[in-house]
Design a protein around this motif. Structure first.
Motif, mmCIF file in Angstrom:
data_model
loop_
_atom_site.group_PDB
_atom_site.id
_atom_site.type_symbol
_atom_site.label_atom_id
_atom_site.label_comp_id
_atom_site.label_asym_id
_atom_site.label_seq_id
_atom_site.Cartn_x
_atom_site.Cartn_y
_atom_site.Cartn_z
ATOM 1 N N ARG A 49 -17.161 35.021 136.773
ATOM 2 C CA ARG A 49 -16.425 36.123 137.564
ATOM 3 C C ARG A 49 -16.186 35.775 138.496
ATOM 4 N NH1 ARG A 49 -19.059 41.036 135.550
ATOM 5 N NH2 ARG A 49 -19.270 41.665 136.951
ATOM 6 N N PRO A 50 -14.828 35.012 138.656
ATOM 7 C CA PRO A 50 -14.181 34.723 140.028
ATOM 8 C C PRO A 50 -13.428 36.119 139.968
ATOM 9 C CG PRO A 50 -13.470 33.676 138.189
ATOM 10 C CD PRO A 50 -14.484 34.241 137.467
ATOM 11 N N TRP A 51 -13.388 36.256 141.498
ATOM 12 C CA TRP A 51 -12.591 37.606 141.657
ATOM 13 C C TRP A 51 -10.610 37.236 140.395
ATOM 14 C CZ3 TRP A 51 -7.014 38.012 143.517
ATOM 15 C CH2 TRP A 51 -6.728 39.122 143.172
ATOM 16 N N GLY A 52 -10.618 35.860 140.610
ATOM 17 C CA GLY A 52 -8.947 36.121 139.808
ATOM 18 C C GLY A 52 -8.950 34.967 139.200
ATOM 19 N N SER B 281 -1.684 42.465 127.129
ATOM 20 C CA SER B 281 -2.499 42.750 126.581
ATOM 21 C C SER B 281 -3.161 42.843 126.102
ATOM 22 C CB SER B 281 -1.241 44.308 125.603
ATOM 23 O OG SER B 281 -0.739 44.815 126.281
ATOM 24 N N VAL B 282 -3.352 41.467 124.866
ATOM 25 C CA VAL B 282 -4.596 40.414 124.394
ATOM 26 C C VAL B 282 -5.331 40.133 125.123
ATOM 27 C CG1 VAL B 282 -5.181 38.486 123.095
ATOM 28 C CG2 VAL B 282 -2.822 40.285 122.461
ATOM 29 N N LEU B 283 -4.529 40.023 126.702
ATOM 30 C CA LEU B 283 -6.504 39.541 127.562
ATOM 31 C C LEU B 283 -5.950 40.553 128.101
ATOM 32 C CD1 LEU B 283 -3.320 36.491 129.684
ATOM 33 C CD2 LEU B 283 -5.221 35.571 128.230
ATOM 34 N N ASP B 284 -6.040 41.101 128.354
ATOM 35 C CA ASP B 284 -6.843 43.125 128.798
ATOM 36 C C ASP B 284 -7.776 43.207 127.892
ATOM 37 O OD1 ASP B 284 -6.946 44.394 130.820
ATOM 38 O OD2 ASP B 284 -6.006 45.847 129.498
ATOM 39 N N ALA B 285 -7.411 43.599 126.271
ATOM 40 C CA ALA B 285 -8.109 43.556 125.546
ATOM 41 C C ALA B 285 -9.599 42.530 125.409
ATOM 42 C CB ALA B 285 -7.359 43.136 124.019
ATOM 43 N N VAL B 286 -9.203 41.209 125.446
ATOM 44 C CA VAL B 286 -10.477 39.987 125.552
ATOM 45 C C VAL B 286 -11.057 40.449 126.836
ATOM 46 C CG1 VAL B 286 -11.097 37.690 126.303
ATOM 47 C CG2 VAL B 286 -9.392 38.559 124.425
ATOM 48 N N LEU B 287 -10.922 40.619 128.097
ATOM 49 C CA LEU B 287 -11.508 40.446 129.228
ATOM 50 C C LEU B 287 -12.113 41.326 129.214
ATOM 51 C CD1 LEU B 287 -8.784 38.661 131.340
ATOM 52 C CD2 LEU B 287 -10.337 37.949 130.667
ATOM 53 N N SER B 288 -11.777 43.056 129.009
ATOM 54 C CA SER B 288 -12.849 44.028 128.559
ATOM 55 C C SER B 288 -14.233 44.041 127.414
ATOM 56 C CB SER B 288 -11.244 45.192 128.315
ATOM 57 O OG SER B 288 -10.664 45.285 127.156
ATOM 58 N N VAL B 289 -13.909 43.218 126.718
ATOM 59 C CA VAL B 289 -15.338 43.282 126.237
ATOM 60 C C VAL B 289 -16.278 42.968 126.512
ATOM 61 C CG1 VAL B 289 -16.106 42.594 124.054
ATOM 62 C CG2 VAL B 289 -13.482 42.575 124.043
ATOM 63 N N ASN C 48 -5.901 27.645 129.037
ATOM 64 C CA ASN C 48 -4.540 28.094 127.972
ATOM 65 C C ASN C 48 -5.818 27.982 126.821
ATOM 66 O OD1 ASN C 48 -5.742 24.880 127.569
ATOM 67 N ND2 ASN C 48 -4.308 24.239 128.872
ATOM 68 N N THR C 49 -6.747 28.947 126.772
ATOM 69 C CA THR C 49 -7.677 28.675 125.514
ATOM 70 C C THR C 49 -8.290 30.249 124.739
ATOM 71 O OG1 THR C 49 -9.137 27.093 125.378
ATOM 72 C CG2 THR C 49 -7.440 26.303 124.799
ATOM 73 N N PHE C 50 -8.797 30.815 124.251
ATOM 74 C CA PHE C 50 -9.402 31.784 124.584
ATOM 75 C C PHE C 50 -10.918 31.412 124.913
ATOM 76 C CE2 PHE C 50 -6.646 34.192 121.783
ATOM 77 C CZ PHE C 50 -6.019 35.008 122.092
ATOM 78 N N GLU C 51 -11.745 30.254 124.664
ATOM 79 C CA GLU C 51 -12.347 29.298 124.824
ATOM 80 C C GLU C 51 -12.188 29.456 126.285
ATOM 81 O OE1 GLU C 51 -15.327 26.065 123.756
ATOM 82 O OE2 GLU C 51 -13.314 25.886 123.193
ATOM 83 N N ARG C 52 -11.333 29.094 126.928
ATOM 84 C CA ARG C 52 -11.428 28.847 128.341
ATOM 85 C C ARG C 52 -11.302 30.250 129.258
ATOM 86 N NH1 ARG C 52 -8.044 23.485 130.120
ATOM 87 N NH2 ARG C 52 -9.467 21.988 129.330
ATOM 88 N N LEU C 53 -10.604 30.563 128.474
ATOM 89 C CA LEU C 53 -10.252 32.500 129.211
ATOM 90 C C LEU C 53 -12.746 32.992 129.302
ATOM 91 C CD1 LEU C 53 -8.715 34.859 130.221
ATOM 92 C CD2 LEU C 53 -8.451 35.370 127.608
ATOM 93 N N LYS C 54 -12.928 32.905 128.193
ATOM 94 C CA LYS C 54 -14.450 34.017 128.076
ATOM 95 C C LYS C 54 -14.932 32.754 129.110
ATOM 96 C CE LYS C 54 -13.933 35.410 122.924
ATOM 97 N NZ LYS C 54 -13.967 34.855 121.997
#
Length: 217
Positions: free
Chosen positions: A183-186, A209-217, A171-177
């Motif tokens: 690199r889990p499957w999902g 779309s924001v999540l997609d952008a963060v994960l594609s960096v 639930n945060t960008f820090e955790r998402l990163k």
């Protein structure tokens, strides 16, 4: 996940209709907060829109887990995650297209929290894989008895990245990163989108779309 606070939302059908064009292929819901009939209707609707269904079950008894597996088969779900592990479920799913990724460790409460020593959780992960599971569902950020990142690192080392789904409280960008680094499957996200954790004032498609952008960096 069309869920908030570990319950499938009442307007899941309407929210999916408004959001399914967002850049994500995988859509899911839980077996809590929804009737079996409504769940089947929701699964059909997701499938008819060309999306892949992730069905998360809170089932704990063997009979409940077998019913969850039957639902996944009958409604063409691609993934059955979150329920307890039973060899009988492995047997039931054999020959189907359903990938079985049960929870590991001791979980309790709603939201579901994860308890136990790291050794116990990692050994449980290894055990379910040896007994026929396709992978695991790890409640990383709901782990209460140690460091969640260390737990995830150890579990992924034993099970493998491609076999792991991380669920709960991302639930945060820090955790998402951090999840991205693992690199889990999902991974699953539900409540955080309702709370606009990835963009105040943004609707679901915009946050995705924001999540997609963060994960594609």
């Amino acid at each position: 996940m069309l869920t908030k606070d570990d319950l499938t939302i009442k307007n899941a059908h309407e929210l999916f209709e408004a959001s399914y064009r967002a850049p994500t292929q995988y859509w899911g819901f839980k077996d809590t907060g929804i009737s079996a009939q409504t769940a089947a209707e929701l699964a059909r609707y997701i499938r008819d829109r060309g999306k892949t269904i992730v069905f998360e079950s809170f089932a704990e008894t063997e009979a409940e887990c077998l019913r969850a597996a039957e639902f996944a088969i009958n409604n063409q779900c691609k993934y059955l995650i979150g329920c307890e592990f039973y060899p009988s479920v492995v047997g039931l799913l054999q020959g189907s297209n359903v990938s079985y990724r049960p929870t590991i460790g001791h979980r309790a409460g709603i939201p579901r929290y994860l308890y136990g020593t790291m050794d116990e959780v990692v050994e449980a992960a290894q055990s379910v894989m040896e007994k026929g599971a396709d992978g695991i569902c790890l409640s990383m950020y709901r782990y209460k008895d140690g460091d969640p990142v260390e737990l995830a690192q150890r579990a992924l080392h034993v099970v493998g990245e491609r076999s792991t789904i991380i669920s709960g409280s991302i639930n945060t960008f820090e955790r998402l990163k951090q999840v991205r680094k693992l690199r889990p499957w999902g991974f699953t996200i539900g409540s955080a989108l309702f709370d606009e954790a990835f963009g105040k004032g943004l609707d679901w498609p915009e946050q995705i779309s924001v999540l997609d952008a963060v994960l594609s960096v």
